[in-house]
Motif scaffolding. Structure first.
Motif, short mmCIF file in Angstrom:
data_model
loop_
_atom_site.label_atom_id
_atom_site.label_comp_id
_atom_site.label_asym_id
_atom_site.label_seq_id
_atom_site.Cartn_x
_atom_site.Cartn_y
_atom_site.Cartn_z
N SER A 1 5.96 44.80 -50.16
CA SER A 1 6.05 44.71 -48.89
C SER A 1 6.30 46.12 -48.11
O SER A 1 6.47 45.58 -46.93
N ASN A 2 6.31 47.07 -48.45
CA ASN A 2 6.54 48.09 -47.92
C ASN A 2 5.22 49.89 -47.94
O ASN A 2 5.37 50.16 -47.54
N LYS A 3 4.95 49.58 -49.12
CA LYS A 3 3.30 50.45 -49.30
C LYS A 3 2.12 49.77 -49.95
O LYS A 3 1.43 50.61 -50.01
N GLY A 4 1.96 48.69 -49.46
CA GLY A 4 0.38 47.78 -49.69
C GLY A 4 0.36 47.34 -51.03
O GLY A 4 -1.32 47.25 -51.44
N GLU A 5 1.48 47.41 -51.92
CA GLU A 5 0.28 47.04 -53.09
C GLU A 5 0.05 45.99 -52.97
O GLU A 5 1.00 44.59 -52.45
N THR A 6 -0.30 45.12 -53.85
CA THR A 6 -1.76 44.03 -54.33
C THR A 6 -0.03 43.49 -54.92
O THR A 6 -0.11 43.85 -55.70
N PHE A 7 -0.38 42.10 -54.63
CA PHE A 7 0.44 40.54 -55.53
C PHE A 7 0.04 40.95 -56.45
O PHE A 7 0.48 41.02 -57.64
N LEU A 8 -1.11 40.78 -57.61
CA LEU A 8 -1.86 40.87 -58.51
C LEU A 8 -1.51 42.77 -59.04
O LEU A 8 -1.09 42.67 -60.06
N ASP A 9 -1.41 43.58 -58.49
CA ASP A 9 -1.14 45.05 -58.89
C ASP A 9 0.81 44.98 -58.90
O ASP A 9 1.08 45.55 -60.34
N THR A 10 1.14 43.87 -58.49
CA THR A 10 2.08 43.91 -58.99
C THR A 10 3.45 42.79 -59.65
O THR A 10 4.21 43.71 -61.14
N VAL A 11 2.22 41.63 -59.80
CA VAL A 11 2.49 41.66 -61.18
C VAL A 11 1.98 42.36 -62.96
O VAL A 11 2.55 41.87 -63.77
#
Length: 287
Positions: free
Chosen positions: A75-85
């Motif tokens: 939400s705050n640093k531009g990380e993608t959904f895929l990279d979060t998972v």
């Protein structure tokens, strides 16, 4: 390792096996997945689904991690959904429970551990459908020949889309009712005042305002009178019929307060059954 993306991928017998496990859990069965770490990643708001999963995980002696989207790098640093998972996968979690606004988000993931879909866009919500089925089975003892009407925002409802397909596979006859702008041509329409007289199950749906675009809004002040479950309508239901709702429900819009206290109402029982169903699907993931 067994994923749970949608009930379309399961046979009728596999669905019944999950329900039988859920019934066992409702009767006090214990089972341990001791030490298994599960990441609950909810990219959309949730109360019942997220925290019934967490409750089920505790009852199975698992170690839940709850993702805080608001304070995340997503939400705050531009990380993608895929990279979060993939980040949580790198931590070494043993399973994922994920909710996301994108239909079939799981097709973009290639994980080495089980993934349980906690709702994807307007497409599917398998554990909600399972807990609805469990509630119906507890009431009627079978599915064959039952008449079910989904009432409200059909167009944007993953509960209706997956529920109707699955219930019809199991021998139920499904109908829809509600505002014309939320109806879809694939389903059999019936006026609500007629439906309450003949249906065995009425499934009320929340108006999905967060998914609507321009022109998808209905007048809240008249919704209950035209399309909601009032006490008067509930008292016209056939003997033995029940009222369900996936919740959260909007009091005074799709349901009148007084209906929640009527003997036909099974909404809070559905919530209770959510824990048993989610215990069952977590158990299945490691069989």
């Amino acid at each position: 390792m067994k994923n749970l993306f949608t009930l379309d991928e399961l046979t009728n017998q596999e669905i019944l096996d999950i329900l039988n496990d859920a019934i066992d859990f409702s009767n006090g069965k214990t089972f341990s997945l001791s030490g298994k770490i599960v990441a609950n990643l909810f990219f959309e708001p949730s109360t019942r689904t997220e925290y019934s999963f967490v409750t089920a995980e505790h009852l199975l002696n698992m170690k839940p991690i709850s993702f805080n989207k608001a304070s995340s790098s997503f939400s705050n640093k531009g990380e993608t959904f895929l990279d979060t998972v993939k980040c949580f996968e790198a931590f070494g979690v043993d399973a994922f429970v994920i909710r996301h606004s994108e239909n079939e988000y799981y097709k973009n993931l290639n994980l080495s551990v089980p993934l349980l879909n906690a709702g994807d866009g307007t497409h599917a919500h398998p554990t909600q459908c399972l807990l609805d089925l469990l509630t119906i089975y507890q009431e009627f003892g079978s599915f064959e020949g039952l008449k079910v009407c989904f009432v409200g925002d059909i167009k944007f409802s993953r509960v209706a889309h997956e529920g109707i397909k699955t219930m019809e596979r199991l021998g139920m006859e499904c109908f829809v009712s509600g505002p014309n702008i939320y109806m879809e041509d694939d389903y059999k329409f019936v006026e609500l005042d007629e439906a309450v007289k003949v249906m065995d199950v009425i499934v009320l749906l929340r108006v999905q305002n967060e998914r609507h675009g321009e022109g998808d809004q209905v007048e809240k002040s008249s919704y209950l009178e035209l399309y909601g479950m009032t006490k008067e309508r509930a008292l016209n239901m056939k003997k033995g019929a029940i009222i369900m709702h996936p919740a959260p429900f909007n009091r005074g819009i799709e349901i009148e307060d007084a209906v929640l206290d009527l003997p036909q109402c099974r909404i809070f029982k559905q919530m209770k059954n959510g824990v048993f169903v989610r215990q069952a699907v977590l158990k299945r993931s490691f069989e």
